[in-house]
Design a protein around this motif. Structure first.
Motif, short mmCIF file in Angstrom:
data_model
loop_
_atom_site.label_atom_id
_atom_site.label_comp_id
_atom_site.label_asym_id
_atom_site.label_seq_id
_atom_site.Cartn_x
_atom_site.Cartn_y
_atom_site.Cartn_z
N GLY A 121 5.25 -3.64 -1.74
CA GLY A 121 6.35 -4.65 -2.18
C GLY A 121 7.60 -4.05 -2.82
O GLY A 121 8.68 -4.33 -2.26
N TYR A 122 7.24 -3.01 -3.70
CA TYR A 122 8.38 -2.24 -4.26
C TYR A 122 8.79 -1.25 -3.42
O TYR A 122 10.17 -1.32 -3.20
N PHE A 123 8.00 -0.51 -2.79
CA PHE A 123 8.59 0.48 -1.92
C PHE A 123 9.45 -0.08 -0.71
O PHE A 123 10.36 0.53 -0.26
N ASP A 124 8.88 -1.18 -0.17
CA ASP A 124 9.61 -1.79 1.18
C ASP A 124 11.38 -2.42 0.61
O ASP A 124 11.94 -2.36 1.65
N GLU A 125 11.67 -2.48 -0.59
CA GLU A 125 12.74 -2.88 -0.90
C GLU A 125 13.78 -1.55 -0.81
O GLU A 125 14.92 -1.85 -0.82
N ASN A 174 5.65 -8.43 7.48
CA ASN A 174 4.90 -7.98 8.85
C ASN A 174 6.21 -7.65 9.69
O ASN A 174 5.80 -6.85 10.71
N ASP A 175 7.22 -7.82 9.42
CA ASP A 175 8.46 -7.19 10.23
C ASP A 175 9.28 -6.11 9.80
O ASP A 175 10.35 -5.94 10.08
N SER A 176 8.77 -5.57 8.81
CA SER A 176 9.28 -4.46 8.02
C SER A 176 9.62 -3.45 8.98
O SER A 176 8.73 -2.92 9.76
N GLN A 219 -0.64 -5.92 2.01
CA GLN A 219 -0.37 -7.24 1.93
C GLN A 219 0.91 -7.71 1.25
O GLN A 219 1.74 -8.74 1.52
N THR A 220 1.75 -6.40 0.66
CA THR A 220 2.77 -6.78 -0.07
C THR A 220 4.01 -6.40 0.74
O THR A 220 5.01 -6.63 0.40
N ASP A 237 0.24 12.81 0.92
CA ASP A 237 -0.69 12.56 1.74
C ASP A 237 -1.43 10.86 1.42
O ASP A 237 -2.61 10.74 2.11
N PHE A 238 -0.75 10.01 0.97
CA PHE A 238 -1.28 8.72 0.67
C PHE A 238 0.09 8.01 0.93
O PHE A 238 1.13 8.28 0.91
N GLY A 239 -0.47 6.53 1.28
CA GLY A 239 0.63 5.68 1.68
C GLY A 239 1.05 4.76 0.37
O GLY A 239 1.12 5.52 -0.89
N THR A 240 1.58 3.53 0.34
CA THR A 240 1.94 2.85 -0.83
C THR A 240 0.96 2.35 -1.80
O THR A 240 1.06 1.77 -2.95
N GLN A 241 -0.46 2.20 -1.42
CA GLN A 241 -1.38 2.19 -2.49
C GLN A 241 -1.26 0.89 -2.94
O GLN A 241 -1.27 0.82 -4.47
N GLY A 242 -0.88 -0.31 -2.36
CA GLY A 242 -0.54 -1.55 -3.12
C GLY A 242 0.82 -1.84 -3.69
O GLY A 242 0.92 -2.84 -4.22
N ARG A 243 1.42 -0.89 -3.66
CA ARG A 243 2.84 -0.82 -4.28
C ARG A 243 3.97 -1.13 -3.08
O ARG A 243 5.32 -0.75 -3.13
#
Length: 456
Positions: free
Chosen positions: A270-274, A341-343, A337-338, A262-268
């Motif tokens: 950059g790692y998750f998007d990879e 924008n085009d993810s 911010q990590t 029930d939560f998002g990436t919480q500032g992580r």
């Protein structure tokens, strides 16, 4: 997945402790918090690389602390935290203090004293992950501790836990192999999923690590395999007679394995998007659970025999149909911010897998995982087919189901159709429920990381 399976069936704490212990009786003149269980003596150096990161402070150090306070780690243990961040020993200890919980401590002991004893066993070393001189310094610190806490002939033990991104594994592993190998006993290295992003990168990583360490020195872990209910899967399936004849395509309509946060990436981000939700959750955690649900009974509980049966399941899975896959990304994901924008990285995925063998032909296995959803839940839901000849007109009540809730509040329950109390012959659906927090009130369920670290 194949690599993970090599040591992915850790035994329970109760099964491991006697094997590691020479004497489980109470010892004297020791600062160990609890005396009933004690690992065989000897100098143990635990090196946590990435000690300043989230994984280390939230999972690795608390797991080591929980093992220590229950007497599963020896008095001669010392922990070396290694990371790039500049900080003192005391600064790292204060950073960790809030994550060390006093439950499961001997009531005769002052919890604050036990926490202080543990924190005093931590030394911090600052260094780069690609700097030979820093690892030479690390080896000198570990050797100094070994000389202080053991004689010249007693064996020593070194355990390296890589709480790091997989991209750093080769850099760090080369320097451990070159500068920090134990000359007086065993060296073991723990690496955690994900093991690469695809088959090519996974095989490349396995080759690099395999060239540096022997197989009995390398422990690839998936922490989900240490969860209590996941550990219970084999027992539930193969130790209960009434499950044996019904666990097949003749009786089961579908199987769902669901992971929701029930939560998002919480500032992580950059790692998750990879990696995305499929690589991060489905291809390891959920596929491992699928294998335990679908595999045949192994010859024994040895990791090799369990691995062999898992591999047979994986080899029978058909290539999935694009029409049976749904992916999505939650609104606001790119506000992190990590995150680029085009993810287009998916934060939600649902897919249907089919196992082409005699037991499971025609039964859909539905895997779902996602972030920023309506609730936090991980569960296995086995739905059975309708009973033939519906004389009670109860199909509208829903089918029988067997559910294992992995988190939160571990539980197992069966949804059954029963008679509603009263004079009318009216069917209703009810549950036979075994909630762990009610059934095992006096037992604290170990964290997954505790089991896996102890197994090394």
């Amino acid at each position: 997945m194949g690599a993970t399976a090599q040591k992915d069936a850790p035994p329970t704490v109760e099964a491991v402790a006697p094997a590691l212990s020479e004497d489980t009786s109470e010892r004297t003149n020791s600062d160990q918090p609890i005396k009933e269980k004690s690992v065989a003596g000897g100098c143990l150096s635990v090196v946590v690389l990435g000690a300043s990161g989230d994984l280390a402070k939230k999972k690795t150090f608390p797991a080591i602390f929980n093992l220590y306070k229950q007497g599963f780690l020896p008095d001669e243990m010392h922990i070396f935290g290694y990371a790039r961040s500049k900080m003192t020993d005391e600064e790292l200890r204060e950073k960790l203090r809030g994550y060390l919980k006093p439950d499961r401590i001997d009531p005769a002991k002052d919890p604050e004293d036990v926490i202080k004893q543990f924190l005093n066993k931590i030394t911090y070393i600052h260094g780069a992950y690609d700097a030979d001189e820093s690892f030479i310094q690390l080896n000198e610190e570990v050797s100094r501790h070994e000389q202080k806490r053991s004689d010249d002939v007693s064996p020593t033990r070194r355990l390296f836990y890589l709480a790091l991104p997989p991209s750093v594994y080769p850099l760090v592993s080369k320097r451990i192999s070159k500068h920090c190998m134990n000359q007086r006993g065993w060296t073991r290295v723990i690496v955690e999923k994900p093991f690469g992003k695809d088959l090519e990168s996974s095989e490349a990583l396995s080759s690099e690590l395999g060239a540096l360490f022997s197989e009995d020195q390398l422990y690839r872990i998936d922490h989900y395999l240490g969860k209590e209910l996941v550990q219970n899967l084999l027992v539930m399936r193969f130790a209960n007679r009434f499950f044996v004849p019904i666990w097949n395509r003749d009786n089961i309509a579908s199987v769902q394995i669901v992971f929701k946060e029930d939560f998002g990436t919480q500032g992580r981000g950059g790692y998750f998007d990879e990696y995305g939700i499929i690589r991060d959750i489905i291809q390891n955690h959920l596929i491992q659970i699928l294998c335990l649900l679908a595999m045949e009974k192994p010859i024994s509980l040895s990791p090799e025999h369990i691995r062999d049966e898992k591999v047979k399941v994986l080899e029978c899975i058909k290539p999935f149909n694009d029409k049976e896959v749904v992916i999505g990304q939650y609104e606001g994901y790119k506000d992190d911010q990590t995150v680029p924008n085009d993810s287009s990285t998916p934060t939600f995925a649902s897919l249907v897998l089919h196992i082409n063998n005699e037991r499971w032909d025609g039964v859909p296995f539905i895997l779902k995982a996602g972030k920023a959803l309506d609730s936090r839940k991980a569960e296995i839901r086995v739905q059975f087919k309708d009973a033939p000849g519906d004389i009670f007109k109860c199909k509208k009540q829903g089918r029988n189901e067997f559910v294992m809730r992995l988190q939160p509040k571990e539980a197992m329950y069966m949804k059954l159709t029963v008679k509603e109390p009263g004079l009318d012959m009216r069917a209703t659906q009810s549950e036979l429920d075994m909630s762990y927090h009610q059934r095992y009130q006096d037992i604290v369920i170990p964290e997954a990381y505790e089991r896996l670290i102890l197994d090394t």
